[in-house]
Design a protein around this motif. Structure first.
Motif: not given
Length: 355
Positions: A9-11, A21-23, A33-34, A43
């Motif tokens: 998941t995002a977390d 955080t995001e794909v 992912y980022r 980041d």
């Protein structure tokens, strides 16, 4: 095959440090992912590979090969590897790598707006050839040089107005290494495959030079040379050579014809391509240093006229140019200072004579 676990998941925090955080994108062997590095507060980009159970033996070998390759490479034209590890998820262990986060657009996206100016292509091509020369010197063939794997940054560096990075070593190949697929299996992107890749023959450094030639041709014309279905694109290059229009100029034609020769032995090395695109000598044998030679400017231009505008554009940012500019300003400033002192002294003498 499922590339990642549904529990990601995002977390999700990998190795107690990297919070996803995001794909950013997905590929044949994993998802990128980022993420936020909670130790350094920066980041990063993380490639999370599929589980070993969902991959073939060849997939697992390529996965470890990519990690090994990226860990041993360090070049301005490549994305650096920061870290690597394994994270246990519900469906099993997942290998991951941590890389510099690059948010720049790809050359593929840039070409959607039309072809680039010839001096831009020469500049970008020289940098890409530099990066390929670096990996070739370490016995590595990229095997998938294409616009989608080339990132462009508008911030200049090392004398270039724009900088580029070559990405995705997932299908890279060690020369003289073990084969990962059966005979006849094609690895790469159909539109940019070399004839020897299509024919299932031995892969050499010349394979990357051929693909780079097709990329440069597309950047100049805005047209993909070998299009159509996967089979059509792959087999077309065995039937006819790339069509290089007269409008690109004789220097470009000579270079691109050599780079896209069907015979790998007739193609120039990546080192040679980099030198030619900088306006340097093309008769190179062996891994000589890249960059300008000390030959005179007149003979330099007489021997190679490949886009003088591009050569001037590139040269303006070099340290040599900066030093010349500083020396010139120092000399001009000194002469101006002497002139001011002389004028003041002359005025003093005239005033003394008047009294």
């Amino acid at each position: 095959m499922s590339l990642v676990s549904s529990t990601v998941t995002a977390d999700t925090v990998l190795a107690g440090r990297y919070r996803l955080t995001e794909v950013i994108g997905t590929g044949g062997m994993g998802t990128v992912y980022r993420a936020r590095d909670e130790h350094t507060y920066r980041d990063v980009a993380i490639k999370l590979f599929a589980t070993p159970q969902s991959m073939t033996h060849a997939d697992r070998v390529r996965q470890e090969r990519e990690i090994r390759l990226l860990s041993m490479l360090s070049h301005p034209g490549l994305i650096p590897l920061y870290d690597a590890g394994t994270h246990e998820l519900v469906d099993g262990p997942h290998r991951f790598i941590v890389m510099e986060l690059i948010s720049d657009p790809t050359l593929l996206r840039r070409l959607a707006d039309g072809p680039l100016h010839n001096y831009e292509v020469a500049s970008l091509g020289a940098q890409l050839a530099d990066a390929l020369a670096y990996v070739h010197a370490r016995g590595i063939v990229h095997r998938d040089v294409k616009p989608a794997n080339i990132l462009i940054n508008d911030e200049g560096s090392a004398g270039f107005a724009r900088t580029v990075k070559l990405t995705d070593f997932g299908v890279a190949h060690f020369v003289d290494g073990s084969r990962l697929t059966g005979d006849g299996t094609i690895i790469g992107t159909a539109a940019y495959l070399s004839p020897e890749q299509v024919a299932g023959e031995s892969i050499t450094f010349a394979t990357d030079v051929y693909s780079l030639g097709l990329v440069l041709l597309e950047a100049l014309t805005g047209k993909q040379e070998y299009s159509g279905t996967v089979i059509e694109a792959a087999l077309a290059r065995l039937q006819h050579d790339p069509e290089i229009p007269e409008t690109v100029g004789s220097e470009w034609r000579d270079l691109l014809v050599a780079m896209t020769s069907r015979d790998p032995e007739e193609r120039p090395s990546a080192v040679t391509v980099a030198r030619v695109l900088r306006g340097g000598a093309s008769r190179v044998t062996g891994p000589v240093p890249l960059g300008r030679t000390r030959s005179s400017r007149s003979s330099h231009r007489a021997e190679h006229r490949l886009h003088r505008a591009a050569h001037r554009h590139t040269r303006r940012g070099t340290f040599d140019a900066v030093r010349r500019w500083r020396r010139r300003n120092t000399i001009v400033g000194s002469l101006a200072g002497i002139g001011v002192v002389a004028a003041c002294f002359g005025s003093y003498l005239l005033g003394a004579a008047a009294h």
